[in-house]
Design a protein around this motif. Structure first.
Motif, PDB file in Angstrom:
ATOM      1  N   UNK A   1       0.840  -1.202   0.000  1.00  0.00           N
ATOM      2  CA  UNK A   1       0.000   0.000   0.000  1.00  0.00           C
ATOM      3  C   UNK A   1       0.873   1.248   0.000  1.00  0.00           C
ATOM      4  N   UNK A   2       0.344   2.310  -0.574  1.00  0.00           N
ATOM      5  CA  UNK A   2       1.036   3.596  -0.588  1.00  0.00           C
ATOM      6  C   UNK A   2       0.711   4.399   0.661  1.00  0.00           C
ATOM      7  N   UNK A   3       1.696   5.135   1.175  1.00  0.00           N
ATOM      8  CA  UNK A   3       1.469   6.180   2.163  1.00  0.00           C
ATOM      9  C   UNK A   3       2.179   7.431   1.658  1.00  0.00           C
ATOM     10  N   UNK A   4       1.930   8.561   2.304  1.00  0.00           N
ATOM     11  CA  UNK A   4       2.559   9.803   1.849  1.00  0.00           C
ATOM     12  C   UNK A   4       4.072   9.803   2.075  1.00  0.00           C
ATOM     13  N   UNK A   5       4.580   8.849   2.866  1.00  0.00           N
ATOM     14  CA  UNK A   5       6.010   8.793   3.153  1.00  0.00           C
ATOM     15  C   UNK A   5       6.722   7.668   2.412  1.00  0.00           C
TER      16      UNK A   5
ATOM     17  N   UNK B   1     -10.264  -4.989   4.926  1.00  0.00           N
ATOM     18  CA  UNK B   1     -10.703  -6.085   4.053  1.00  0.00           C
ATOM     19  C   UNK B   1     -10.070  -6.051   2.666  1.00  0.00           C
ATOM     20  N   UNK B   2      -9.720  -4.858   2.180  1.00  0.00           N
ATOM     21  CA  UNK B   2      -9.176  -4.786   0.823  1.00  0.00           C
ATOM     22  C   UNK B   2      -8.499  -3.445   0.593  1.00  0.00           C
ATOM     23  N   UNK B   3      -7.547  -3.437  -0.332  1.00  0.00           N
ATOM     24  CA  UNK B   3      -6.876  -2.202  -0.747  1.00  0.00           C
ATOM     25  C   UNK B   3      -7.562  -1.713  -2.017  1.00  0.00           C
ATOM     26  N   UNK B   4      -8.694  -1.065  -1.828  1.00  0.00           N
ATOM     27  CA  UNK B   4      -9.483  -0.605  -2.962  1.00  0.00           C
ATOM     28  C   UNK B   4     -10.018   0.791  -2.681  1.00  0.00           C
TER      29      UNK B   4
END
Length: 552
Positions: free
Chosen positions: A54-58, A145-148
């Motif tokens: 997953x992406x984060x701002x850092x 539950x999901x990366x959506x």
């Protein structure tokens, strides 16, 4: 001794007839905790180079997928708080370029760890989870539950420990997997600075003006991280609920009264703890000066205070509290120590919830406490046969000359209660919970829902009763993860399903109704509507009001 399947109120002789009560069947739910263990032999854990990223701002983080729920552990939301960052508002973490593993919990905040497991009964019941302790502790965990792009409601858990102890995963019942699956929500938990390192107010000693509230500012920073990043984890930053228990409940009410937290959450839940004011500013400033003096330094030498090893600093700060005991008494403080400071900047100086135009006026609040936050006989079976006269003697140091009146009032309010049960009810009273409910509904428009948890586990010969912390795993659908709190099985699971689904409805809409509990009316000062949570949940009107009046 096997606990009764009746509502505990009825077992104590509190009349429920003619009060317009709803009452539920005690039948088991239609399905069990399917999330706790898989069926068959299929693979349930997935982890690898291209799994759960997953992406984060850092920078990017890599988690894992367990039983269909994505988990990310120990994500930084702030920089290391040691050295020059000690006593300072949280700083942003340094960005990273490689995919960062988020496979294990972040460090617990500095706190005294010696003899943490000294009591075998407490260790067995709560089996606390503690790993490394350091000032590099600004980390959070995410279950989703999901990366959506579905924009699920978000739950943010604030652990207990009275602003001094604890961490975001200290009990297995804090895990967010089952609730994320049951309600299709995103669950987060976090660590933040505690005790003297989070709440020493050093403004008068030349320190940062916000130093007395940096532990709470950490929580604000975590909520800002949620606002900026949770959409990448399938969550909705515009539908966030904060929930805490014990000291975590007080964290909830203080955050509701911090200007910097405005807009970062939209519903709130306080379990077995709340506060209506911060620490007295005058006391906090004098305590900060005393800390500097106890360290052998002069005002303005904060840089030297920042270099003292954290364990040594906690000892210095605690000695300062002891030397300020008389000052605390002079200011009519129940106890001194380190907690959020009513500085009028980071935290409101006025009593909480008094302003009808404050941002907290729009935030629905759910409050719950337990029947027996403290059960005196939990590890002392001999107290089960104590007399009412002896109960009065035992609690006289706490209640003074009013002890007899208080005990007699509780005995009258609960005519079938045994003396040991009266003792537990008196010392576990709902005075603070009701004061918080009254303060909010008297001035603010958003609804307040009040619950009283009375479910008792069949453990330690029934002496645990409805104890402090027991309700957490029920709200989070984790009764089969906390067997030492519940015993496990269909009986606690049946209540947990109703409580968890009602909590999820509150998270989604601000109204807990429709989750399987009886019709839950918002709390009013006049009627004191209270949902009693037991095998047979029911809504009652302020069931301990007459007894509680004697505590004023």
């Amino acid at each position: 001794m096997k606990p009764s399947r009746r509502n505990f109120l009825q077992s104590l002789g509190v009349s429920v007839a003619g009060m317009g009560l709803s009452q539920e069947s005690t039948a088991a739910p239609s399905h069990a905790h399917k999330a706790v263990k898989p069926t068959g032999d299929e693979q349930v854990l997935f982890v690898g180079d291209n799994i759960a990223i997953a992406n984060t701002e850092y920078g990017k983080v890599r988690g894992f997928i367990l039983r269909g729920i994505h988990q990310f552990l120990g994500i930084p939301y702030g920089a290391d708080t040691s050295g020059k960052n000690r006593f300072m508002p949280p700083q942003k973490p340094a960005p990273w370029t490689e995919v960062r593993p988020a496979l294990w919990w972040g460090n617990s905040a500095p706190q005294i760890m010696e003899k943490r497991y000294a009591n075998p009964y407490a260790s067995f019941v709560d089996h606390w989870n503690y790993d490394d302790v350091s000032e590099d502790c600004l980390k959070l965990n995410v279950w989703t539950p999901a990366l959506d792009a579905q924009k699920r409601p978000v739950v943010v858990w604030l652990h207990g420990g009275g602003f001094v102890n604890g961490n975001g995963i200290e009990q297995d019942g804090y895990h967010g997997e089952n609730l994320a699956r049951l309600g299709n929500v995103v669950f987060c938990s976090l660590n933040h600075r505690l005790g003297a390192l989070g709440y020493t107010h050093l403004k008068a000693a030349g320190g940062h003006p916000a130093s007395g509230n940096v532990g709470n500012l950490d929580m604000v920073a975590a909520l800002e991280w949620v606002k900026n990043n949770i959409a990448n984890f399938g969550g909705d930053p515009n539908n966030v609920t904060i929930i805490g228990q014990s000291g975590g409940g007080a964290k909830v009410t203080t955050l509701m009264n911090m200007p910097s937290a405005k807009g970062l959450f939209h519903k709130a839940v306080a379990l077995s703890g709340s506060s209506l004011a911060g620490v007295n500013k005058e006391y906090a400033e004098k305590l900060g000066l005393k800390v500097v003096e106890e360290a052998g330094l002069k005002p303005g030498e904060i840089d030297k205070l920042q270099q003292i090893p954290w364990r040594d600093y906690i000892d210095i700060a605690n000695r300062a509290v002891e030397k300020m005991a008389d000052e605390a008494k002079r200011l009519n403080l129940q106890r001194g120590g380190y907690a959020p400071v009513a500085d009028g900047v980071a935290l409101n100086a006025d009593p909480f919830f008094k302003d009808a135009d404050h941002f907290s006026a729009d935030i629905p609040l759910l409050i719950c406490s337990t029947f027996h936050e403290q059960s005196p006989s939990r590890t002392d079976a001999a107290l089960e046969s104590i007399s009412l006269a002896d109960v009065k003697e035992r609690i006289k140091p706490r209640f003074g000359d009013k002890t007899g009146e208080i005990v007699d009032a509780y005995a009258k309010n609960f005519p079938k209660a045994r003396p040991i049960e009266i003792w537990a009810l008196v010392v576990s009273n709902r005075k603070n919970a009701i004061a918080t409910a009254n303060a909010k509904v008297s001035q603010q428009k958003a609804p307040v829902y009040v619950a009283w948890f009375g479910w008792q586990p069949p453990l330690f010969d029934g002496r645990m009763r409805a104890f402090h912390c027991d309700d957490i795993c029920f709200w989070f659908y984790n009764t089969d993860l906390m067997l030492t709190h519940t015993g496990g099985g269909k009986r606690p699971r049946a209540l947990s399903e109703k409580m968890a689904k009602s909590f999820l409805n509150f998270v989604k809409t601000g109204n807990p109704n429709g989750g399987g509990l009886p019709n839950w009316k918002p709390y009013t000062v006049q009627n004191g509507e209270t949902m009693v949570l037991d095998d047979a949940p029911m809504l009652v009107n302020d069931p301990d009001r007459e007894a509680r009046k004697t505590l004023a």
